[in-house]
Design an enzyme around this catalytic site. Structure first.
Site, PDB file in Angstrom:
ATOM      1  N   ILE A  60      -1.227  -3.607  15.630  1.00  0.00           N
ATOM      2  CA  ILE A  60      -1.767  -4.591  14.684  1.00  0.00           C
ATOM      3  C   ILE A  60      -0.850  -4.791  13.476  1.00  0.00           C
ATOM      4  CG2 ILE A  60      -4.165  -4.223  15.328  1.00  0.00           C
ATOM      5  CD1 ILE A  60      -4.502  -2.386  12.970  1.00  0.00           C
ATOM      6  N   GLY A  61       0.260  -4.021  13.368  1.00  0.00           N
ATOM      7  CA  GLY A  61       1.169  -4.244  12.258  1.00  0.00           C
ATOM      8  C   GLY A  61       2.303  -3.242  12.245  1.00  0.00           C
ATOM      9  N   GLY A 106       5.177  -1.382   9.472  1.00  0.00           N
ATOM     10  CA  GLY A 106       5.547  -1.103   8.096  1.00  0.00           C
ATOM     11  C   GLY A 106       6.973  -0.611   8.010  1.00  0.00           C
ATOM     12  N   GLY A 107       7.394  -0.266   6.784  1.00  0.00           N
ATOM     13  CA  GLY A 107       8.758   0.190   6.592  1.00  0.00           C
ATOM     14  C   GLY A 107       9.029   1.537   7.219  1.00  0.00           C
ATOM     15  N   MET A 108       7.978   2.318   7.411  1.00  0.00           N
ATOM     16  CA  MET A 108       8.183   3.674   7.951  1.00  0.00           C
ATOM     17  C   MET A 108       7.453   3.921   9.252  1.00  0.00           C
ATOM     18  SD  MET A 108       7.900   5.988   4.509  1.00  0.00           S
ATOM     19  CE  MET A 108       8.271   7.470   5.449  1.00  0.00           C
ATOM     20  N   GLY A 109       6.611   2.988   9.704  1.00  0.00           N
ATOM     21  CA  GLY A 109       5.874   3.250  10.922  1.00  0.00           C
ATOM     22  C   GLY A 109       5.169   2.028  11.459  1.00  0.00           C
ATOM     23  N   VAL A 154       1.324   0.434  12.917  1.00  0.00           N
ATOM     24  CA  VAL A 154      -0.114   0.585  12.805  1.00  0.00           C
ATOM     25  C   VAL A 154      -0.753   0.077  14.101  1.00  0.00           C
ATOM     26  CG1 VAL A 154      -2.179   0.025  11.468  1.00  0.00           C
ATOM     27  CG2 VAL A 154       0.026   0.262  10.307  1.00  0.00           C
ATOM     28  N   LYS A 166      -1.820   4.861  11.765  1.00  0.00           N
ATOM     29  CA  LYS A 166      -0.427   4.603  11.415  1.00  0.00           C
ATOM     30  C   LYS A 166       0.397   5.794  11.870  1.00  0.00           C
ATOM     31  CE  LYS A 166       2.700   3.307   7.701  1.00  0.00           C
ATOM     32  NZ  LYS A 166       2.836   2.892   6.281  1.00  0.00           N
ATOM     33  N   ASP A 189       3.965  -0.216  -4.767  1.00  0.00           N
ATOM     34  CA  ASP A 189       4.375  -1.289  -3.860  1.00  0.00           C
ATOM     35  C   ASP A 189       3.243  -2.297  -3.734  1.00  0.00           C
ATOM     36  OD1 ASP A 189       6.041  -2.732  -2.206  1.00  0.00           O
ATOM     37  OD2 ASP A 189       5.511  -1.634  -0.389  1.00  0.00           O
TER      38      ASP A 189
END
Length: 535
Positions: free
Chosen positions: A25-26, A28-31, A33, A48, A143
């Site tokens: 579903i998404g 991120g900068g580190m992982g 989701v 995540k 952030d």
């Protein structure tokens, strides 16, 4: 651990024997989701998973878990709930959160553009509430951006906000210079929302979140970012050097109040000491701006009716005596005229002799003898010798029907006057007229006394409830407002001005407006007083 291209090998796997990963579903900068399901209770969750490259770095894993533990301490309705975190046997580190259905604010802005200022303010207040809960736990987001604010429907509210990613990859170091948590540009956060002090390499505090919220608020109000250059460096330079245009000028058709302009521009101050000290102070200022706009649209409350004028004591009985005496005189005159016109001389004499008996009947016995003394004057001169002897009995009876009007010893002199004596008649007329003269005593020239401090304090206490009702939304608990009040001679408040730290503030002006409706008793002259209200 798995190839960069091709299907995600984790889909369909169960992490830690509890969470089955169903779909992505998404990212991120580190992982990544995933939407997952708890295999025992069948509850949908969001998981995540730290990317393989980061999972192999011990420092990154430690930071991920430490920040996950810190974020799980936040308990607030506008913060995504973190329910679990851990690692698998093959080294994967994961974090479990509540599953949300909706969209982030970035998608809302792209679809709808600039929002009405009241809707934007309601959204920002929810974001600020979430940050206040995080700051209370010592967690700085660092952030904040629309992508990390998720909009869902809760009940009848389609704009309920959940803030995501608290401290997941944004580490607060104890040193004076901040070190990035990932290899890249060396700058933490998103360039369009980063605070100037982070660009300068200073140690961050909660005010970096206030700055980012100010950027988001501006974007929601105007439909564009306040600082957006053509390149990464030009955007950072704009944060350091460029002053943003007030939202009301950037979008005049939106009718954004000047008070909202002030809140946004103060949150975007280059010097963090010029911003709001806390996110709670920012929220209070925004609520006050909304209340000020509402007050400008609402009609003013109607003024309180003035109290009835007190009636001077002792007037009514004397007025009644005067009216009764006038009626008695008119009645006696009419009776005498009718007797003179329709009866013979002997009958007229008989009527005159019996007139005092009729005059003695009224309740006000102070004036029955006056018509008898006047009656012989109205008769022809030739008849005076015959009328005088007949009128003697009523004159002797007059002292029994009237009360003494002067000091002790004088009433006997008045009652022994001869019936035919003009001096006696005049004395009685003057004595009888005295009550009418005393019926309307003049008020003292000095007027009522000055307004006492106790009376003023009592009047202010009466309006105190209205002050709290109408002005508490502009204040914090136990906040004090001192007002200087000028009371006119008529008892109306001529002016009320807030003093001290609340001079010119929205709260002070609200309190002064309520105080102006107070009404005190009339005095000799106007007076000036001070009163302090505690909210």
């Amino acid at each position: 651990m798995w190839p960069a291209d091709g299907p995600d090998p984790l889909l369909g796997h169960t992490l830690a024997d509890r969470y089955r990963l169903e779909r992505v579903i998404g990212h991120g900068g580190m992982g990544t989701v995933y939407r997952a399901e708890h295999v025992v209770i069948r509850k949908p969750v969001a998981v995540k998973v730290l990317d393989a490259a980061h999972s192999e770095r011990r420092t990154e894993v430690e930071r991920f878990l430490n920040e996950a533990r810190a974020a799980s301490k936040i308990r607030h309705e506008n913060v995504v709930d973190i329910t679990d975190f851990g690692s698998t046997g093959d080294g994967l580190v994961f974090l479990v959160m509540e599953y949300l259905e909706g969209e982030d604010l970035s998608s809302t802005s792209e679809r709808e553009g600039a929002l009405p200022w009241r809707r934007a303010a309601a959204i920002v207040l929810q974001i600020a509430a979430a940050l206040e809960a995080a700051h209370a736990q010592g967690i700085i987001h660092r952030d904040m951006k629309p992508e990390n604010c998720f909009r869902i429907r809760r009940g009848n509210d389609p704009d309920f906000i959940k803030v995501l990613d608290f401290g997941i990859a944004k580490i607060i170091e104890d040193s004076d210079v901040e070190r990035p948590s990932s290899a890249g540009s060396g700058l933490l956060g998103t360039p369009e929302y980063v605070a100037p002090e982070l660009i300068r390499g200073l140690k961050p505090d909660a005010r970096v979140d206030i700055y980012a919220v100010g950027v988001m608020f501006y974007d929601l109000l105007v439909g564009k970012l306040p600082f957006a250059g053509e390149s990464f460096m030009s955007t950072l330079t704009a944060h350091l050097m460029q002053q943003p245009q007030p939202p009301s000028q950037a979008r005049p058709a939106a009718q954004i109040p000047e008070a909202v302009d002030y809140v946004v521009l103060r949150a975007l101050a280059k010097d963090r000491d010029q911003r709001y000290a806390t996110i709670g102070e920012f929220s209070a200022a925004l609520r006050a701006a909304i209340a000020e706009a509402d007050a400008a649209l609402a009609p003013p409350p109607p003024p309180l009716p003035p109290p009835p004028e007190p009636e001077p004591s002792g007037i009514r009985p004397r007025v009644a005596i005067a009216v009764g005496a006038a009626i008695l005189l008119v009645f006696s005159a009419v009776l005498w005229t009718m007797a003179k016109r329709f009866y013979t001389k002997e009958q007229v004499t008989q009527a005159v002799a019996t007139a005092p008996v009729i005059a003695a009947a009224p309740v006000l016995p102070a004036l029955p003898a006056a018509p008898v003394n006047e009656a012989p004057k109205a008769a022809p001169v030739a008849e005076a010798p015959k009328v005088a002897p007949v009128a003697e009995p009523p004159v002797e009876a007059a002292p029994q029907a009237r009360e003494p009007a002067g000091p002790a010893g004088e009433p006997a002199a008045e009652t022994t006057a001869e019936p035919g004596s003009e001096t006696g008649a005049e004395a009685e007329t003057e004595t009888e007229a005295e009550p009418a003269v005393r019926a309307a005593p003049k008020s003292p020239k000095s007027g009522p006394g000055p307004l006492t401090a106790g009376e003023f304090a009592a009047a202010m206490n009466k309006v105190g409830a209205r002050v709290k009702l109408e002005c508490s939304r502009f204040s914090l608990r136990k906040m004090e407002v001192t007002v200087q009040v000028v009371v006119g001679a008529d008892g109306a408040v001529k002016s009320a001005e807030p003093t001290g730290s609340q001079a010119g503030s929205t709260l002070g002006n609200c309190v002064a407006r309520v105080v102006k409706t107070a009404l005190l008793r009339p005095t000799r002259a106007k007076s000036t007083h001070r009163h302090t209200f505690t909210m």
